[in-house]
Design a protein around this motif. Structure first.
Motif, PDB file in Angstrom:
ATOM      1  N   TRP A  46      42.946  46.857  41.532  1.00 39.35           N
ATOM      2  CA  TRP A  46      42.732  45.804  42.529  1.00 39.35           C
ATOM      3  C   TRP A  46      42.976  44.417  41.943  1.00 39.35           C
ATOM      4  O   TRP A  46      43.533  43.542  42.601  1.00 39.35           O
ATOM      5  CB  TRP A  46      41.320  45.877  43.114  1.00 39.35           C
ATOM      6  CG  TRP A  46      41.254  46.795  44.284  1.00 39.35           C
ATOM      7  CD1 TRP A  46      40.732  48.046  44.313  1.00 39.35           C
ATOM      8  CD2 TRP A  46      41.750  46.546  45.605  1.00 39.35           C
ATOM      9  NE1 TRP A  46      40.881  48.587  45.570  1.00 39.35           N
ATOM     10  CE2 TRP A  46      41.502  47.680  46.385  1.00 39.35           C
ATOM     11  CE3 TRP A  46      42.398  45.461  46.194  1.00 39.35           C
ATOM     12  CZ2 TRP A  46      41.869  47.773  47.713  1.00 39.35           C
ATOM     13  CZ3 TRP A  46      42.753  45.556  47.524  1.00 39.35           C
ATOM     14  CH2 TRP A  46      42.484  46.701  48.266  1.00 39.35           C
ATOM     15  N   ILE A  70      37.621  56.582  36.757  1.00 37.67           N
ATOM     16  CA  ILE A  70      38.327  56.342  38.026  1.00 37.67           C
ATOM     17  C   ILE A  70      37.923  54.983  38.595  1.00 37.67           C
ATOM     18  O   ILE A  70      38.775  54.232  39.080  1.00 37.67           O
ATOM     19  CB  ILE A  70      38.027  57.459  39.050  1.00 37.67           C
ATOM     20  CG1 ILE A  70      38.497  58.808  38.531  1.00 37.67           C
ATOM     21  CG2 ILE A  70      38.616  57.137  40.400  1.00 37.67           C
ATOM     22  CD1 ILE A  70      39.977  59.020  38.561  1.00 37.67           C
ATOM     23  N   LEU A  71      36.640  54.647  38.550  1.00 38.41           N
ATOM     24  CA  LEU A  71      36.183  53.359  39.074  1.00 38.41           C
ATOM     25  C   LEU A  71      36.765  52.196  38.273  1.00 38.41           C
ATOM     26  O   LEU A  71      37.148  51.176  38.846  1.00 38.41           O
ATOM     27  CB  LEU A  71      34.652  53.294  39.075  1.00 38.41           C
ATOM     28  CG  LEU A  71      33.957  54.210  40.079  1.00 38.41           C
ATOM     29  CD1 LEU A  71      32.449  54.131  39.902  1.00 38.41           C
ATOM     30  CD2 LEU A  71      34.356  53.859  41.492  1.00 38.41           C
ATOM     31  N   ARG A  72      36.863  52.362  36.951  1.00 37.29           N
ATOM     32  CA  ARG A  72      37.463  51.306  36.127  1.00 37.29           C
ATOM     33  C   ARG A  72      38.935  51.135  36.465  1.00 37.29           C
ATOM     34  O   ARG A  72      39.428  50.016  36.585  1.00 37.29           O
ATOM     35  CB  ARG A  72      37.292  51.617  34.648  1.00 37.29           C
ATOM     36  CG  ARG A  72      35.897  51.266  34.158  1.00 37.29           C
ATOM     37  CD  ARG A  72      35.850  51.333  32.673  1.00 37.29           C
ATOM     38  NE  ARG A  72      35.398  52.668  32.309  1.00 37.29           N
ATOM     39  CZ  ARG A  72      35.407  53.175  31.098  1.00 37.29           C
ATOM     40  NH1 ARG A  72      35.890  52.482  30.100  1.00 37.29           N
ATOM     41  NH2 ARG A  72      34.957  54.376  30.861  1.00 37.29           N
ATOM     42  N   MET A 109      33.461  57.684  36.005  1.00 34.57           N
ATOM     43  CA  MET A 109      33.433  56.256  35.741  1.00 34.57           C
ATOM     44  C   MET A 109      34.839  55.720  35.427  1.00 34.57           C
ATOM     45  O   MET A 109      35.151  54.586  35.755  1.00 34.57           O
ATOM     46  CB  MET A 109      32.467  55.972  34.595  1.00 34.57           C
ATOM     47  CG  MET A 109      32.170  54.513  34.433  1.00 34.57           C
ATOM     48  SD  MET A 109      31.475  53.840  35.918  1.00 34.57           S
ATOM     49  CE  MET A 109      30.262  52.785  35.288  1.00 34.57           C
ATOM     50  N   ALA A 162      35.828  45.718  33.262  1.00 36.98           N
ATOM     51  CA  ALA A 162      35.334  47.061  33.541  1.00 36.98           C
ATOM     52  C   ALA A 162      34.491  47.587  32.376  1.00 36.98           C
ATOM     53  O   ALA A 162      33.455  48.216  32.590  1.00 36.98           O
ATOM     54  CB  ALA A 162      36.498  48.001  33.838  1.00 36.98           C
ATOM     55  N   PHE A 199      40.347  51.837  39.276  1.00 41.41           N
ATOM     56  CA  PHE A 199      40.386  51.261  40.617  1.00 41.41           C
ATOM     57  C   PHE A 199      40.182  49.748  40.549  1.00 41.41           C
ATOM     58  O   PHE A 199      40.921  48.982  41.172  1.00 41.41           O
ATOM     59  CB  PHE A 199      39.312  51.927  41.488  1.00 41.41           C
ATOM     60  CG  PHE A 199      39.404  51.595  42.938  1.00 41.41           C
ATOM     61  CD1 PHE A 199      40.444  52.073  43.718  1.00 41.41           C
ATOM     62  CD2 PHE A 199      38.435  50.817  43.543  1.00 41.41           C
ATOM     63  CE1 PHE A 199      40.524  51.781  45.064  1.00 41.41           C
ATOM     64  CE2 PHE A 199      38.508  50.513  44.890  1.00 41.41           C
ATOM     65  CZ  PHE A 199      39.554  50.991  45.649  1.00 41.41           C
ATOM     66  N   LEU A 200      39.205  49.304  39.760  1.00 35.57           N
ATOM     67  CA  LEU A 200      38.930  47.874  39.603  1.00 35.57           C
ATOM     68  C   LEU A 200      40.131  47.153  38.997  1.00 35.57           C
ATOM     69  O   LEU A 200      40.562  46.112  39.504  1.00 35.57           O
ATOM     70  CB  LEU A 200      37.689  47.662  38.729  1.00 35.57           C
ATOM     71  CG  LEU A 200      37.363  46.210  38.365  1.00 35.57           C
ATOM     72  CD1 LEU A 200      37.032  45.400  39.610  1.00 35.57           C
ATOM     73  CD2 LEU A 200      36.225  46.159  37.372  1.00 35.57           C
TER      74      LEU A 200
END
Length: 83
Positions: free
Chosen positions: A11, A3-5, A1, A78, A7-8
């Motif tokens: 961006w 990594i996704l935060r 999770m 996030a 990434f967000l």
């Protein structure tokens, strides 16, 4: 999770940097790209002396505060999405 935060947030900061560069172009302000080109061609001291005050305020105040604020907002978003 995590990594996704990251990434967000990445961006969001990237989109903000693009928008800030578009704004700088529309307002005829120096960007980091143009400033670093001047540093490469003239040296740091000469490039700093050649900056208009508006360019200096944008580069050293508005741009970092804008990106920092977007990073903070992206981290907050996030965390909200994570629950």
């Amino acid at each position: 999770m995590l990594i996704l935060r990251m990434f967000l947030v990445g961006w969001i900061v990237l989109a903000g940097a693009i928008l800030l560069n578009l704004l700088a172009g529309a307002l005829h302000l120096a960007t980091w790209y143009t400033f670093l080109q001047s540093v490469s061609a003239q040296g740091l001291t000469s490039a700093l002396r050649a900056l208009r005050w508006q360019d200096a305020v944008f580069l050293f105040l508005v741009y970092p505060l804008g990106l920092g604020g977007l990073a903070w907002a992206g981290g907050w978003l996030a965390r909200q999405m994570a629950g």
